[in-house]
Scaffold this motif. Structure first.
Motif, PDB file in Angstrom:
ATOM      1  N   LEU A   1      -7.176   0.515   2.059  1.00 25.10           N
ATOM      2  CA  LEU A   1      -6.365   0.284   3.266  1.00 25.10           C
ATOM      3  C   LEU A   1      -4.968  -0.220   2.914  1.00 25.10           C
ATOM      4  O   LEU A   1      -3.986   0.205   3.525  1.00 25.10           O
ATOM      5  CB  LEU A   1      -7.045  -0.726   4.190  1.00 25.10           C
ATOM      6  N   GLU A   2      -4.884  -1.096   1.935  1.00 28.73           N
ATOM      7  CA  GLU A   2      -3.575  -1.623   1.546  1.00 28.73           C
ATOM      8  C   GLU A   2      -2.644  -0.475   1.143  1.00 28.73           C
ATOM      9  O   GLU A   2      -1.491  -0.427   1.558  1.00 28.73           O
ATOM     10  CB  GLU A   2      -3.750  -2.605   0.391  1.00 28.73           C
ATOM     11  N   GLY A   3      -3.156   0.450   0.350  1.00 24.11           N
ATOM     12  CA  GLY A   3      -2.368   1.603  -0.070  1.00 24.11           C
ATOM     13  C   GLY A   3      -1.969   2.484   1.100  1.00 24.11           C
ATOM     14  O   GLY A   3      -0.843   2.979   1.163  1.00 24.11           O
ATOM     15  N   VAL A   4      -2.892   2.666   2.028  1.00 18.22           N
ATOM     16  CA  VAL A   4      -2.607   3.482   3.212  1.00 18.22           C
ATOM     17  C   VAL A   4      -1.503   2.823   4.038  1.00 18.22           C
ATOM     18  O   VAL A   4      -0.568   3.487   4.478  1.00 18.22           O
ATOM     19  CB  VAL A   4      -3.877   3.698   4.065  1.00 18.22           C
ATOM     20  N   TYR A   5      -1.595   1.508   4.221  1.00 22.29           N
ATOM     21  CA  TYR A   5      -0.566   0.803   4.988  1.00 22.29           C
ATOM     22  C   TYR A   5       0.811   0.994   4.353  1.00 22.29           C
ATOM     23  O   TYR A   5       1.805   1.232   5.046  1.00 22.29           O
ATOM     24  CB  TYR A   5      -0.872  -0.703   5.074  1.00 22.29           C
ATOM     25  N   VAL A   6       0.883   0.887   3.026  1.00 16.51           N
ATOM     26  CA  VAL A   6       2.162   1.032   2.324  1.00 16.51           C
ATOM     27  C   VAL A   6       2.720   2.439   2.512  1.00 16.51           C
ATOM     28  O   VAL A   6       3.899   2.611   2.843  1.00 16.51           O
ATOM     29  CB  VAL A   6       2.009   0.700   0.819  1.00 16.51           C
ATOM     30  N   VAL A   7       1.871   3.442   2.335  1.00 19.80           N
ATOM     31  CA  VAL A   7       2.320   4.831   2.461  1.00 19.80           C
ATOM     32  C   VAL A   7       2.809   5.110   3.886  1.00 19.80           C
ATOM     33  O   VAL A   7       3.858   5.724   4.085  1.00 19.80           O
ATOM     34  CB  VAL A   7       1.203   5.812   2.043  1.00 19.80           C
ATOM     35  N   VAL A   8       2.060   4.652   4.884  1.00 20.73           N
ATOM     36  CA  VAL A   8       2.464   4.870   6.272  1.00 20.73           C
ATOM     37  C   VAL A   8       3.770   4.132   6.582  1.00 20.73           C
ATOM     38  O   VAL A   8       4.662   4.678   7.221  1.00 20.73           O
ATOM     39  CB  VAL A   8       1.340   4.460   7.268  1.00 20.73           C
ATOM     40  N   ALA A   9       3.884   2.896   6.114  1.00 24.88           N
ATOM     41  CA  ALA A   9       5.103   2.107   6.362  1.00 24.88           C
ATOM     42  C   ALA A   9       6.314   2.792   5.735  1.00 24.88           C
ATOM     43  O   ALA A   9       7.378   2.872   6.348  1.00 24.88           O
ATOM     44  CB  ALA A   9       4.935   0.697   5.831  1.00 24.88           C
ATOM     45  N   GLU A  10       6.156   3.292   4.503  1.00 23.10           N
ATOM     46  CA  GLU A  10       7.265   3.974   3.842  1.00 23.10           C
ATOM     47  C   GLU A  10       7.609   5.276   4.569  1.00 23.10           C
ATOM     48  O   GLU A  10       8.778   5.610   4.739  1.00 23.10           O
ATOM     49  CB  GLU A  10       6.916   4.254   2.385  1.00 23.10           C
ATOM     50  N   ALA A  11       6.586   6.015   4.998  1.00 20.54           N
ATOM     51  CA  ALA A  11       6.829   7.279   5.708  1.00 20.54           C
ATOM     52  C   ALA A  11       7.516   7.022   7.045  1.00 20.54           C
ATOM     53  O   ALA A  11       8.332   7.838   7.494  1.00 20.54           O
ATOM     54  CB  ALA A  11       5.505   8.015   5.917  1.00 20.54           C
ATOM     55  N   ALA A  12       7.211   5.905   7.677  1.00 21.32           N
ATOM     56  CA  ALA A  12       7.799   5.580   8.982  1.00 21.32           C
ATOM     57  C   ALA A  12       9.293   5.284   8.862  1.00 21.32           C
ATOM     58  O   ALA A  12      10.031   5.437   9.834  1.00 21.32           O
ATOM     59  CB  ALA A  12       7.072   4.394   9.591  1.00 21.32           C
ATOM     60  N   LYS A  13       9.740   4.894   7.675  1.00 17.10           N
ATOM     61  CA  LYS A  13      11.162   4.586   7.471  1.00 17.10           C
ATOM     62  C   LYS A  13      12.003   5.844   7.333  1.00 17.10           C
ATOM     63  O   LYS A  13      13.208   5.782   7.436  1.00 17.10           O
ATOM     64  CB  LYS A  13      11.325   3.724   6.219  1.00 17.10           C
ATOM     65  N   HIS A  14      11.368   6.974   7.066  1.00 16.33           N
ATOM     66  CA  HIS A  14      12.116   8.213   6.828  1.00 16.33           C
ATOM     67  C   HIS A  14      12.251   9.027   8.091  1.00 16.33           C
ATOM     68  O   HIS A  14      11.555   9.080   8.961  1.00 16.33           O
ATOM     69  CB  HIS A  14      11.441   9.050   5.758  1.00 16.33           C
TER      70      HIS A  14
END
Length: 89
Positions: A76-89
């Motif tokens: 989940l931690e990895g998923v949160y990071v990936v989603v957060a980074e994708a949301a910035k783009h």
């Protein structure tokens, strides 16, 4: 930049929504998964489930995630990071 600072862009409600999606696809109860429990090793997830998670996140979170990011989406931690980074783009 730490994972914690990256995921600060996700509020508790969004994290909960992501957790529900992951648990639904992995067919596990929410209390069985922690932010650091490994999908493959601890929850018997296979590559097809990982792709299902990615597709569901793109659809529900309105983000685009490259399949190369699957290697980071191991818990989940990895998923949160990936989603957060994708949301910035």
């Amino acid at each position: 930049m730490t994972n914690a600072s990256v995921t600060n862009g996700l509020d508790a409600a969004r994290k909960q929504e992501i957790k529900e999606i992951v648990c639904d696809i992995l067919e596990i109860d929410e209390d069985e998964v922690t932010e650091t429990s490994l999908f493959k090793e601890e929850h018997d997830a296979d590559s097809l489930r990982a792709i299902e998670i990615l597709a569901a996140l793109e659809r529900t979170q309105k983000v685009t995630i490259d399949q190369a990011e699957l290697s980071r989406m191991v818990n989940l931690e990895g998923v949160y990071v990936v989603v957060a980074e994708a949301a910035k783009h």
